[in-house]
Write an enzyme that holds these catalytic residues in place. Structure first.
Site, mmCIF file in Angstrom:
data_model
loop_
_atom_site.group_PDB
_atom_site.id
_atom_site.type_symbol
_atom_site.label_atom_id
_atom_site.label_comp_id
_atom_site.label_asym_id
_atom_site.label_seq_id
_atom_site.Cartn_x
_atom_site.Cartn_y
_atom_site.Cartn_z
ATOM 1 N N SER A 151 -7.418 -3.839 -0.582
ATOM 2 C CA SER A 151 -8.343 -3.266 0.516
ATOM 3 C C SER A 151 -8.714 -1.801 -0.102
ATOM 4 C CB SER A 151 -7.376 -3.074 1.891
ATOM 5 O OG SER A 151 -8.343 -2.438 2.843
ATOM 6 N N HIS A 179 -6.941 -10.458 6.378
ATOM 7 C CA HIS A 179 -6.817 -9.295 5.402
ATOM 8 C C HIS A 179 -5.541 -8.711 5.076
ATOM 9 C CE1 HIS A 179 -9.154 -5.800 3.562
ATOM 10 N NE2 HIS A 179 -8.549 -5.110 4.227
#
Ligand code: NAG
Ligand code: NAG
Ligand code: NAG
Ligand code: NAG
Length: 505
Positions: free
Chosen positions: A265, A470
């Site tokens: 990320s 994610h």
């Protein structure tokens, strides 16, 4: 009939407890329902039954049916879930707006009646303690950045098997994402945590921590309570923290060390920002591996995009989110003590706050027994300015650029009306992207757009599971099989492929 009353009470209770701060709900009614709930609780306990079991047997299934989260087809289920989370987040934003409150004060109101069950000691352990708890050697290193931030990074120098201590090990640097810390890579335990898996595979594993998170909350001259301390975004992290960490590892191990960089990320955003601006790091690192990569943000499903439309109103956003630290520790603790308790009651709808609101929630891959320990370590601290910078990326879709202060201030800061873009074409490091289809922050379109701009791509691997999201890259039940196996393979062989350097002229 009784059951329906119980159900109705509980549903109302949940709603009340969430909206009490808005003040529209008559307080005496709230008290009455709260009283009702404690009466039920006492009743169940007096019958010598476990509240949890009573709840699961009698209420949860009914709520599930009532709210319509029961067996539908998978994708409908997911879309439904997304819509629900978005609605909820939107209502938080609106309520904060209406009441002139900070967003996370609305999500986690100050008054709490719960006290929390936290039997598992690992909830309170630091990263080095967790590493030692699982029988691995651990080190902490303190680094001062050029602009005075004091970072503490962690290291697993060799595996549990002490016999092979003296064999030189290949080096890997793991970098966490927004709201994360070095704990992200170890809290899933030796079987599932990437740091341990790499250690067992023969790597010397370094775990970074950015300014402002649990392990890096200090500065040579600035006080942590000041705006000056929190006046940074991922840009400063990429310009000061990351170079300081890389240089430190090189100093420690020797300048012929080839560091493999693995980011998740925001850990990928800062890599792209670093390599496109301080280009000599393209030669220093061996290769980059980007999990859930975030650079362009045109196609965002995360409710963070709701903030995007305010992102040119800095004053307003700073007020909404709190000027300094996004999700400061006391709010986190409140949130934690509230939600860890409710989660003990298996009410999963409620854990769709904060991290899960921003990143999505994948029930099939999510290991529930990790939840208390995740809540013990995440969110680890981030500046509000970083979140706003991301919100700007969404608004300026297609431009991966530095922080936007508005025309006039940009002129002062950068000498141009618009902030400079990161020149991605200057990245020559071999890079592999590992992404997934159900990632709310790193969509197919954006990751593909990034991939085609890389001069020396290794591979774009898409996780072969539709629901994978994610944060599954860190903690999914099947992350070792679906991601880490591939990652290890790429680490071993990926970079030996021939590549050309378009920047060599
Ligand atoms: C809660 O209910 C009990 C029993 O009905 C009652 O005695 C008590 O006054 C109630 N408390 C409040 C705060 O309403
Ligand atoms: C619904 O799913 C549950 C498991 O989540 C299963 O036990 C149950 O049999 C399913 N019901 C129907 C009607 O498919
Ligand atoms: C915040 O950082 C920006 C960019 O580095 C700088 O121009 C500004 O003066 C800083 N503001 C404060 C109050 O420190
Ligand atoms: C879930 O996490 C717990 C606690 O770390 C672990 O013991 C268990 O093996 C995990 N389960 C799965 C299916 O990964």
């Amino acid at each position: 009939m009784k059951l329906i009353i119980v159900l109705f009470t509980l549903v109302l209770f949940i709603q009340c407890s969430e909206s009490r701060h808005t003040g529209w709900f008559p307080q005496n009614l709230v008290d009455a329902f709260t009283n009702k709930t404690s009466q039920i609780t006492n009743y169940v306990r007096s019958k010598g039954r476990s509240l949890k079991q009573f709840y699961v047997e009698n209420v949860r299934n009914k709520i599930t049916t009532y709210l319509g989260y029961n067996n539908q087809t998978e994708s409908e289920d997911r879309i439904d879930n997304q819509a629900r989370v978005k609605r909820k987040f939107k209502s938080y934003v609106e309520s904060a707006q209406a009441n002139e409150k900070k967003l996370f004060d609305v999500i986690a109101p100050k008054k709490l009646e719960y006290s929390c069950d936290d039997n598992d000691p690992s909830i309170h352990m630091s990263t080095p303690q967790l590493i030692a708890f699982h029988g691995y050697p651990s080190e902490s290193h303190t680094i001062v950045t050029e602009d005075g931030y004091i970072l503490t990074i962690h290291r697993i120098p060799h595996s549990r098997n002490g016999k092979r201590q003296n064999i030189p090990r290949k080096t890997v640097l793991l970098h966490h994402g927004l709201l994360g810390s070095s704990a992200d890579w170890v809290l899933a335990g030796p079987e599932k945590g990437l740091a341990y898996i790499l250690s067992e595979a023969g790597y010397d594993v370094w775990l970074a921590n950015v300014r402002g998170n649990t392990y890096s909350r200090a500065h040579l001259t600035l006080n942590i309570d000041t705006f000056e301390f929190w006046n940074f975004t991922f840009h400063e992290v990429s310009q000061y923290d990351l170079p300081a960490v890389i240089d430190y590892i090189m100093d420690n191990k020797g300048w012929d060390t080839k560091i493999n960089y693995i980011g998740h990320s925001m850990g990928t955003t800062i890599l792209f920002a670093l390599l496109s601006t301080k280009t000599h790091y393209n030669k220093i690192l061996r290769a980059g591996f980007a999990l859930a990569p975030v650079a362009f943000m045109t196609d965002i499903k995360s409710p963070i995009h709701l903030l995007a439309r305010y992102s040119n109103n800095l004053e307003y956003l700073l007020k909404l989110l709190g000027a300094n630290e996004f999700l400061p520790q006391n709010a986190v603790l409140r949130w934690l003590s509230k939600h860890a308790c409710e989660i003990n009651h298996y009410e999963e709808a409620i854990c769709e706050n904060s991290m899960f609101v921003l990143c999505g929630h994948d029930e099939r891959q999510f290991n529930r027994s990790l939840l208390p320990i995740i809540l013990g370590h995440v969110p680890a601290g981030a500046s509000t300015k970083t979140l706003i910078h991301y919100a700007q990326e969404i608004r300026n879709s297609g431009r991966f650029q530095q922080f936007d202060y508005g025309k006039e201030s940009n002129l002062k800061e950068y000498g141009t009306i618009t902030p400079p873009e990161y020149p991605l074409h200057k990245i020559t490091l071999p890079i592999a992207l590992l992404s997934s289809e159900n990632d709310w922050l790193a969509s197919d379109v954006d990751v593909t757009n990034l991939y085609v701009q890389l001069a020396n791509p290794i591979e774009h691997y898409i996780v072969p599971l539709k629901e994978f999201n994610h944060i599954d890259f860190l903690w999914a039940v099947d992350a070792p099989k679906l991601v880490f196996e591939k990652l290890l393979q790429l680490l071993e062989e990926g970079v030996t492929k021939p590549f050309f350097n378009i920047n060599s002229h």
